[in-house]
Design a protein around this motif. Sequence first.
Motif, PDB file in Angstrom:
ATOM      1  N   TYR A  84      -6.863  -0.394 -13.601  1.00 49.46           N
ATOM      2  CA  TYR A  84      -7.446   0.086 -12.339  1.00 49.46           C
ATOM      3  C   TYR A  84      -8.970  -0.242 -12.349  1.00 49.46           C
ATOM      4  O   TYR A  84      -9.529  -0.384 -13.507  1.00 49.46           O
ATOM      5  N   ILE A 133     -12.399   2.939  -7.086  1.00 53.68           N
ATOM      6  CA  ILE A 133     -13.396   2.981  -6.254  1.00 53.68           C
ATOM      7  C   ILE A 133     -14.646   3.405  -6.379  1.00 53.68           C
ATOM      8  O   ILE A 133     -14.663   3.866  -5.281  1.00 53.68           O
ATOM      9  N   ILE A 143     -10.443   7.744  -6.155  1.00 57.51           N
ATOM     10  CA  ILE A 143      -9.899   6.544  -6.037  1.00 57.51           C
ATOM     11  C   ILE A 143      -9.776   4.936  -6.299  1.00 57.51           C
ATOM     12  O   ILE A 143     -10.634   4.837  -6.683  1.00 57.51           O
ATOM     13  N   THR A 181      -8.027   1.284  -7.251  1.00 56.76           N
ATOM     14  CA  THR A 181      -6.978  -0.761  -6.871  1.00 56.76           C
ATOM     15  C   THR A 181      -6.627  -0.512  -8.498  1.00 56.76           C
ATOM     16  O   THR A 181      -7.317  -0.473  -9.462  1.00 56.76           O
ATOM     17  N   ASP A 197      -2.837  -5.314  -6.223  1.00 55.43           N
ATOM     18  CA  ASP A 197      -3.285  -5.191  -4.735  1.00 55.43           C
ATOM     19  C   ASP A 197      -3.141  -4.063  -3.875  1.00 55.43           C
ATOM     20  O   ASP A 197      -2.592  -3.740  -2.340  1.00 55.43           O
ATOM     21  N   THR A 198      -2.590  -2.853  -4.948  1.00 53.92           N
ATOM     22  CA  THR A 198      -2.112  -0.985  -4.540  1.00 53.92           C
ATOM     23  C   THR A 198      -3.717  -0.532  -4.228  1.00 53.92           C
ATOM     24  O   THR A 198      -3.882  -0.962  -5.550  1.00 53.92           O
ATOM     25  N   LEU A 199      -3.528   0.505  -3.376  1.00 48.79           N
ATOM     26  CA  LEU A 199      -4.964   0.802  -3.754  1.00 48.79           C
ATOM     27  C   LEU A 199      -3.823   2.387  -3.945  1.00 48.79           C
ATOM     28  O   LEU A 199      -2.873   3.220  -3.504  1.00 48.79           O
ATOM     29  N   LEU A 240      -7.627   6.194   4.438  1.00 55.24           N
ATOM     30  CA  LEU A 240      -7.691   4.851   5.498  1.00 55.24           C
ATOM     31  C   LEU A 240      -7.482   4.761   6.716  1.00 55.24           C
ATOM     32  O   LEU A 240      -7.979   3.913   6.687  1.00 55.24           O
ATOM     33  N   LYS A 265      -7.980   1.093   6.877  1.00 49.18           N
ATOM     34  CA  LYS A 265      -6.389   0.078   5.892  1.00 49.18           C
ATOM     35  C   LYS A 265      -5.508   1.138   5.993  1.00 49.18           C
ATOM     36  O   LYS A 265      -5.146   1.290   4.891  1.00 49.18           O
ATOM     37  N   GLN A 284      -2.984  -0.550   4.124  1.00 51.02           N
ATOM     38  CA  GLN A 284      -2.935  -1.582   2.379  1.00 51.02           C
ATOM     39  C   GLN A 284      -1.652  -0.738   1.745  1.00 51.02           C
ATOM     40  O   GLN A 284      -1.598   0.793   2.162  1.00 51.02           O
ATOM     41  N   SER A 323      -0.340   1.287  -0.959  1.00 52.90           N
ATOM     42  CA  SER A 323      -1.275   2.283  -1.099  1.00 52.90           C
ATOM     43  C   SER A 323       0.086   3.305  -1.759  1.00 52.90           C
ATOM     44  O   SER A 323       1.192   3.391  -1.947  1.00 52.90           O
TER      45      SER A 323
END
Length: 123
Positions: free
Chosen positions: A25, A28, A42, A44, A47-49, A85, A90, A93, A95
């Motif tokens: 991971y 963020i 938070i 990533t 490609d997943t939040l 978001l 986003k 996005q 998630s």
Amino acid sequence: MSKQRQRYGRFGETLAADQLVKRGYRIIETNYRNRFGEIDIIATEADTLVFVEVRARHTDRFGSPAASVTRAKQKQISKVALGYLKAAGKMHQKSRFDVVAVSSQADSPRVEIIRNAFELAYG
């Protein structure tokens, strides 16, 4: 909340962040706040939040750390995540919500990462 519980909570969040990074991971933000509340981490993953709730407990006397993420808490985390978001632009996005459960038995803390711990909760 007592100072000891706050310290243990911070310890749990630090341990959780370290384990998340070791598993790929990328952090963020930590302790993200908006008008709806707070999300512990938070991150990533690919490609997943990922919105992460950390729960740390010394004992399972009142249930496991993961079990303490009640439906009400899920709703609150969902509101914070949606606010994030929207503010970050986003909304589309990919998630998910993970829970990191930290429990201490003796001197050896145990960290469990529960991927997709719950779905977006509202209503």
